[in-house]
Design a protein around this motif. Structure first.
Motif, PDB file in Angstrom:
ATOM      1  N   ASP A 186       0.834  -1.266   0.008  1.00 23.77           N
ATOM      2  CA  ASP A 186       0.019   0.032  -0.052  1.00 23.77           C
ATOM      3  C   ASP A 186       0.829   1.248  -0.087  1.00 23.77           C
ATOM      4  N   LEU A 187       1.902   1.295   0.897  1.00 21.87           N
ATOM      5  CA  LEU A 187       2.895   2.515   0.878  1.00 21.87           C
ATOM      6  C   LEU A 187       3.390   2.906  -0.150  1.00 21.87           C
ATOM      7  N   PHE A 188       4.093   1.513  -0.833  1.00 20.61           N
ATOM      8  CA  PHE A 188       4.787   1.542  -2.003  1.00 20.61           C
ATOM      9  C   PHE A 188       4.073   2.075  -3.188  1.00 20.61           C
ATOM     10  N   ALA A 189       2.740   1.558  -3.333  1.00 17.08           N
ATOM     11  CA  ALA A 189       2.052   2.061  -4.516  1.00 17.08           C
ATOM     12  C   ALA A 189       1.480   3.415  -4.291  1.00 17.08           C
ATOM     13  N   SER A 190       1.240   4.007  -2.995  1.00 11.98           N
ATOM     14  CA  SER A 190       0.768   5.336  -2.907  1.00 11.98           C
ATOM     15  C   SER A 190       1.686   6.351  -2.888  1.00 11.98           C
ATOM     16  N   ALA A 191       3.277   5.872  -3.122  1.00 12.67           N
ATOM     17  CA  ALA A 191       4.112   7.013  -2.889  1.00 12.67           C
ATOM     18  C   ALA A 191       4.018   7.942  -4.314  1.00 12.67           C
ATOM     19  N   PRO A 192       4.179   9.189  -3.872  1.00 15.34           N
ATOM     20  CA  PRO A 192       4.245  10.150  -5.071  1.00 15.34           C
ATOM     21  C   PRO A 192       5.436   9.979  -6.019  1.00 15.34           C
ATOM     22  N   ARG A 193       6.297   9.891  -5.281  1.00 18.69           N
ATOM     23  CA  ARG A 193       7.545   9.509  -6.061  1.00 18.69           C
ATOM     24  C   ARG A 193       8.315   8.333  -5.577  1.00 18.69           C
ATOM     25  N   PRO A 194       9.047   7.654  -6.310  1.00 21.45           N
ATOM     26  CA  PRO A 194       9.704   6.196  -6.054  1.00 21.45           C
ATOM     27  C   PRO A 194      10.366   6.384  -4.829  1.00 21.45           C
ATOM     28  N   LEU A 195      10.061   5.398  -3.644  1.00 24.68           N
ATOM     29  CA  LEU A 195      10.748   5.689  -2.838  1.00 24.68           C
ATOM     30  C   LEU A 195      12.089   5.131  -2.731  1.00 24.68           C
ATOM     31  N   ARG A 196      13.144   5.544  -2.071  1.00 24.58           N
ATOM     32  CA  ARG A 196      14.543   5.181  -2.199  1.00 24.58           C
ATOM     33  C   ARG A 196      14.566   4.222  -1.144  1.00 24.58           C
ATOM     34  N   PHE A 197      14.653   2.919  -1.412  1.00 25.70           N
ATOM     35  CA  PHE A 197      14.593   1.717  -0.343  1.00 25.70           C
ATOM     36  C   PHE A 197      15.908   1.058  -0.302  1.00 25.70           C
ATOM     37  N   VAL A 198      16.121   0.371   0.851  1.00 27.33           N
ATOM     38  CA  VAL A 198      17.207  -0.434   1.193  1.00 27.33           C
ATOM     39  C   VAL A 198      16.573  -1.820   1.704  1.00 27.33           C
ATOM     40  N   GLU A 199      16.831  -3.001   1.320  1.00 37.06           N
ATOM     41  CA  GLU A 199      16.491  -4.163   1.903  1.00 37.06           C
ATOM     42  C   GLU A 199      17.818  -4.919   2.615  1.00 37.06           C
ATOM     43  N   LEU A 200      17.053  -5.257   3.997  1.00 36.08           N
ATOM     44  CA  LEU A 200      18.152  -5.932   4.835  1.00 36.08           C
ATOM     45  C   LEU A 200      17.635  -7.359   5.145  1.00 36.08           C
ATOM     46  N   PRO A 201      18.466  -8.218   5.125  1.00 33.91           N
ATOM     47  CA  PRO A 201      18.061  -9.712   5.324  1.00 33.91           C
ATOM     48  C   PRO A 201      17.428 -10.157   6.658  1.00 33.91           C
ATOM     49  N   TYR A 202      16.399 -10.956   6.941  1.00 30.10           N
ATOM     50  CA  TYR A 202      16.145 -11.262   8.112  1.00 30.10           C
ATOM     51  C   TYR A 202      15.508 -12.774   7.895  1.00 30.10           C
ATOM     52  N   THR A 203      15.221 -13.649   8.938  1.00 26.80           N
ATOM     53  CA  THR A 203      14.596 -14.935   8.722  1.00 26.80           C
ATOM     54  C   THR A 203      13.351 -14.897   9.517  1.00 26.80           C
ATOM     55  N   PHE A 204      12.264 -15.237   8.827  1.00 26.43           N
ATOM     56  CA  PHE A 204      10.960 -15.296   9.555  1.00 26.43           C
ATOM     57  C   PHE A 204      11.003 -16.336  10.645  1.00 26.43           C
ATOM     58  N   ARG A 205      10.657 -15.843  11.900  1.00 17.93           N
ATOM     59  CA  ARG A 205      11.008 -17.043  12.947  1.00 17.93           C
ATOM     60  C   ARG A 205       9.680 -17.732  13.170  1.00 17.93           C
ATOM     61  N   SER A 206       9.662 -18.738  14.002  1.00 15.23           N
ATOM     62  CA  SER A 206       8.162 -19.230  14.499  1.00 15.23           C
ATOM     63  C   SER A 206       7.630 -18.421  15.507  1.00 15.23           C
ATOM     64  N   ARG A 207       6.292 -18.548  15.428  1.00 19.51           N
ATOM     65  CA  ARG A 207       5.639 -17.671  16.469  1.00 19.51           C
ATOM     66  C   ARG A 207       6.101 -18.117  17.953  1.00 19.51           C
TER      67      ARG A 207
END
Ligand code: GDD
Ligand code: MN
Length: 360
Positions: A186-207
């Protein structure tokens, strides 16, 4: 004053609240942080648990919403209730590793980035013990998101990210929908200008404790979100859903007619009446469970709703036939006459039932 607010949406996470506060405290030593639980009036007392902790620790806050549900809208309201220049969103069940908050903040502090996204799909990340089925759904949803995203994100389904306040305000003013679960899309699709983003890795843990709230509704909400991002500026998505159900209803009508008229040998007019009733009931039931999922009528109100729906649609049918006949008499091509009638009928049915059958 807090530099960072970590917004944690919760629904029935009472058993996780204390552990989340501890984990954030450990991860953000030396940072001026605040933790904002946004709870949708969980029956298990999550909000009370959060407030108890907040009474002993000013850095913890709780926004409690009554009579409302929704992960995305909870995240938005939590971020708006904070004064911090940096805002993070993290799940309340410790499936997102709070240790990532620190590197996220350091990246934002660099000033070259609008948003840092925790990703399971960059080197060093992982999906943990996701079932093969859920991985498949997640991959499909990611592919679909390409239609609305203005960025090449590896994990747009992530609910773990941190952004600056100006970036947030840009997206909100760009028309964030706040529908369903996928706030990052939702945020990315609504941004008026492309967002400058960085991706950092993480592992989805168990609940840690409690259970997931993910169910089939999430899929429907996601499709509605995508449709809203694609065409919501021009037509209400609810009207599109209503019309799509109406289209299916025509199919139901024809199948019923074939069975009753051809199969059972009932006379045509009676068969047509039966088919109309069946199709109308089909439309009502499907609209009640999908299009108006959030205002669903149950029990006794289900029956009265059916009555008001049938009444409204009967008037709609008259309008449909009247307009089509009037245009046809004026030498309009028959297909155009018919479709005009259908459109007027559909708009009427939608408008009237949205006010009377499924009023807020
Ligand atoms: N306020 C509020 N209202 N919170 C909610 C609601 C709601 O209606 N529904 C769920 N939550 C909270 C949960 O209590 C939890 O803290 C968090 O939102 C995520 O919900 P889960 O039910 O644990 O979702 P999940 O583990 O299947 O999926 C999560 O991980 C995905 C993968 O990263 C979500 O965060 C997804 O957005 C994310 O993509
Ligand atoms: Mn979870």
């Amino acid at each position: 004053m807090p530099e960072l607010t970590v917004v944690v949406p919760t629904f029935n996470e009472a058993a996780n609240v204390a552990a989340v506060v501890e984990a954030v405290d450990r991860a953000l030593a030396g940072v001026d942080w605040e933790l904002m639980f946004v709870d949708d009036d969980s029956p298990d007392g999550t909000a009370e648990r959060a407030r108890d902790i907040a009474q002993a620790d000013r850095r913890v806050r709780c926004v409690q919403r009554v009579g409302r549900r929704g992960l995305s809208s909870a995240c938005v309201e939590g971020m708006l209730a904070s004064s911090a220049p940096c805002l993070a969103v993290m799940d309340g069940d410790l499936q997102h590793d709070p240790a990532l908050l620190r590197p996220m903040l350091d990246t934002l502090r660099g000033g070259q980035t609008d948003i840092v996204v925790g990703s399971r799909h960059v080197a060093g990340g992982g999906v943990g013990d996701f079932s093969a089925q859920r991985q498949g759904i997640s991959r499909l949803a990611t592919r679909l998101s390409r239609a609305v995203l203005k960025a090449d994100l590896t994990d747009p389904m992530s609910g773990f990210f941190m952004l600056t306040r100006p970036a947030l305000m840009g997206c909100l003013r760009g028309g964030v929908s706040g529908i369903g679960y996928k706030i990052l899309v939702d945020l990315f699709a609504s941004a008026p200008r492309p967002l400058r983003f960085v991706e950092l890795p993480y592992t989805f843990r168990s609940r840690q404790a409690g259970e997931s709230k993910l169910d089939s509704k999430v899929v429907w909400d996601y499709l509605i979100l995508l449709a809203d991002k694609l065409v919501g500026r021009y037509v209400p998505v609810r009207f599109l859903a209503f019309s799509a159900v109406g289209g299916l209803g025509v199919g139901v009508h024809l199948v019923t007619l074939a069975l009753v008229f051809r199969g059972l040998g009932v006379d045509f007019v009676s068969a047509q009446v039966i088919a109309t009733l069946v199709a109308m009931t089909f439309n009502y039931v499907v609209n009640n469970s999908l299009t108006y999922r959030d205002r669903r009528r149950r029990g006794w109100r289900f029956l009265t709703g059916w009555l008001s729906f049938a009444l409204a649609c009967s008037v709609g049918a008259f309008a449909n036939v009247g307009i089509a006949a009037w245009l046809f008499q004026r030498q309009t091509f028959w297909v155009v006459s018919a479709l005009s009638g259908v459109l007027v009928g559909a708009v009427w049915n939608y408008a009237v039932t949205s006010v009377y059958t499924w009023r807020k």
